[in-house]
Design an enzyme around this catalytic site. Structure first.
Site, PDB file in Angstrom:
ATOM      1  CG  ASP A 124      -2.080   0.896   1.146  1.00  0.00           C
ATOM      2  OD1 ASP A 124      -2.299   1.463   0.056  1.00  0.00           O
ATOM      3  OD2 ASP A 124      -2.793   1.046   2.158  1.00  0.00           O
ATOM      4  CD  GLU A 240      -6.181   1.439  -4.799  1.00  0.00           C
ATOM      5  OE1 GLU A 240      -6.919   0.432  -4.872  1.00  0.00           O
ATOM      6  OE2 GLU A 240      -6.135   2.181  -3.804  1.00  0.00           O
TER       7      GLU A 240
END
Ligand code: ZN
Length: 472
Positions: A124, A240
């Site tokens: 992330d 992402e």
């Protein structure tokens, strides 16, 4: 983990451990990297997989590495897939873990729960190619590229003249012409279930967005190449893009501009995390104008569906109960919601319930660190509103986890709490680990309820409901 069987078979099996022989043989194995590799090759469902084909996914970051079973129990009944491992480099620094350890914890949780639905692991908020490679080597199945350091938000604060001037100076003529050809004078019309809208780019919008995204586009292309070149047998990791940590909300125009230019470069993404209007503070409900949010979210969602059908990703997505129904309703295509600290707060709730003295010490320590901690986040916590500890009975302590200010107090200071101590002796870490290990079923039950509530409010259907519908 234990392997039980006939002597010869237990000897031959690939896991490493201590053997005990009676009528049957028993081998007791630790959850080492080697044994995890064995586990993944014998039981492939324990390996993280890309989840692009599932329209609804939820990230349930597990900071302490013990929440996985609770997360699986929460998500399993729903038509959704969990991203069980989801850590940023910053979180790993705070918790003293690394990507391989994070993936390992998730794999063993999956094995323990016999969960075969497929789960993700997300590196992330990665900010460099090295971080991407490191996370991919550890086996993550999703990369979240953080563009905050690549964007040029000043582009939207400059005067019109200054923006034009910078555009002329910074962007070569061929690129400027290409932008005008692609966007100038065109109207992009969008239709979704909740109505139509159109986006046009005038020369000013082209100039400002070009300046905003220039470096980010180059960097995204490099990152995308890195991700696809390290694709495993099952194809590339989910990719992402996050622009949620920018100083202003991402307009639908900017979102469209960015993806159109990505498309020009042949880059596809699997999800995008805009910064939404209003406030998405950590661990508490949404603050802001709900109507404005609905419209804003809808437009982002429709743009995503029309430009490659990627997911809209909601970061700091935990506990946004007042807008979850709107998100569920307005999502035109895929949806990803990231939660993380909220599971840490459930751990703190368990400690408040079962080990009040430890809770009180943590709370007092957190108060002392709050000012320093709050500089790292955008929050509106007022710790003067947290009731003084001395005024509370032990039985009142868990309710502190239901109030915004005390939630944020314990949320923001997690790194300080985990790292508190001196000369290798931790102040709280061992106590926390012991409290959770000693009462893991209660912790998992708390998580099952809390994360399950997120999915309910989002309107995610239950697996069983669909099966029943199908049967009817
Ligand atoms: Zn984020």
């Amino acid at each position: 983990m234990a392997v039980l069987g006939e002597r010869g078979a237990v000897f031959q099996d690939p896991f490493d451990g201590n053997c005990f022989h009676q009528t049957l043989s028993l081998k007791v194995c630790d959850l080492s990297a080697e044994n995890t590799a064995c586990l993944m090759s014998l039981f492939p469902y324990t390996k993280p997989v890309a989840l692009k084909k599932y329209p609804t996914t939820i990230g349930t970051g597990d900071r302490l590495g013990v929440a996985g079973p609770g997360h699986i129990r929460a998500v399993r009944p729903y038509r959704a897939r969990p991203v069980l491992a989801q850590q940023s480099v910053r979180e790993n620094t705070q918790t003293g873990r690394d990507f391989p350890a994070v993936v390992r914890a998730a794999a063993w949780a999956v094995f323990q729960e016999d969960y075969r639905g497929g789960y993700g692991a997300d590196g992330d908020h990665l900010k460099s190619l090295d971080q991407i490679s490191g996370a991919l080597r550890a086996g993550v199945s999703m990369i979240t590229l953080d563009l905050s350091e690549q964007l040029y938000p000043k582009a939207f604060q400059l005067s019109r003249e200054a923006a034009d001037r910078e555009f002329l100076q910074a962007v070569p003529a061929v690129e400027r012409q290409a932008l005008t050809r692609l966007l100038g004078g065109r109207e992009f019309r969008f239709a979704g279930r909740r109505g139509e809208f159109a986006i046009r780019f005038d020369p000013e919008a082209i100039a400002r967005n070009a300046l905003l995204f220039r470096r980010a586009l180059e960097f995204t292309e490099e990152a995308c190449r890195r991700v696809s070149s390290t694709a495993g047998a099952e194809g590339p990791a989910d990719f992402e893009i996050s622009v949620d940590e920018t100083p202003f909300a991402t307009s639908p125009e900017s979102h469209l501009f960015f993806v159109l230019l990505l498309k020009e470069r042949g880059i596809g993404i699997d999800s995008l995390a805009p910064r939404f209007v209003g406030e998405f503070q950590k661990g508490i409900d949404y603050r802001g104008d709900t109507e404005a949010f609905r419209d804003h979210f809808y437009r982002h969602s429709v743009i995503a569906r029309h430009n490659g059908d990627y997911k809209i990703s909601v970061h700091s997505g935990s506990d946004k109960f007042s807008v979850f129904p709107h998100i569920g309703e307005m999502a035109e295509g895929g949806l990803h919601v990231k939660t993380s600290g909220t599971s840490w707060l459930e751990a703190v709730r368990l400690i408040a319930l079962r080990t009040p003295s430890l809770y009180r010490n943590m709370h007092r320590f957190a108060l002392g660190k709050f000012e320093e901690a709050s500089r790292l986040y955008e929050v509106t916590t007022d710790i003067r509103r947290v009731p003084p500890l001395e005024s509370l009975q032990d039985r009142d302590l868990p309710a502190l986890l239901d109030r915004d200010d005390s939630r944020q107090l314990l949320h923001l200071t997690y790194g300080f709490l985990l790292n508190a101590g001196e000369e290798g002796k931790s102040l709280f870490r061992e106590g926390i680990d012991r409290a959770l290990a000693g009462d893991e079923e209660t912790y998992w039950a708390l998580l099952e309820k809390h994360i399950g509530r997120h999915l309910d409010f989002l309107g995610v259907k239950r697996e069983s409901a669909t099966r029943e519908e199908g049967e009817r």
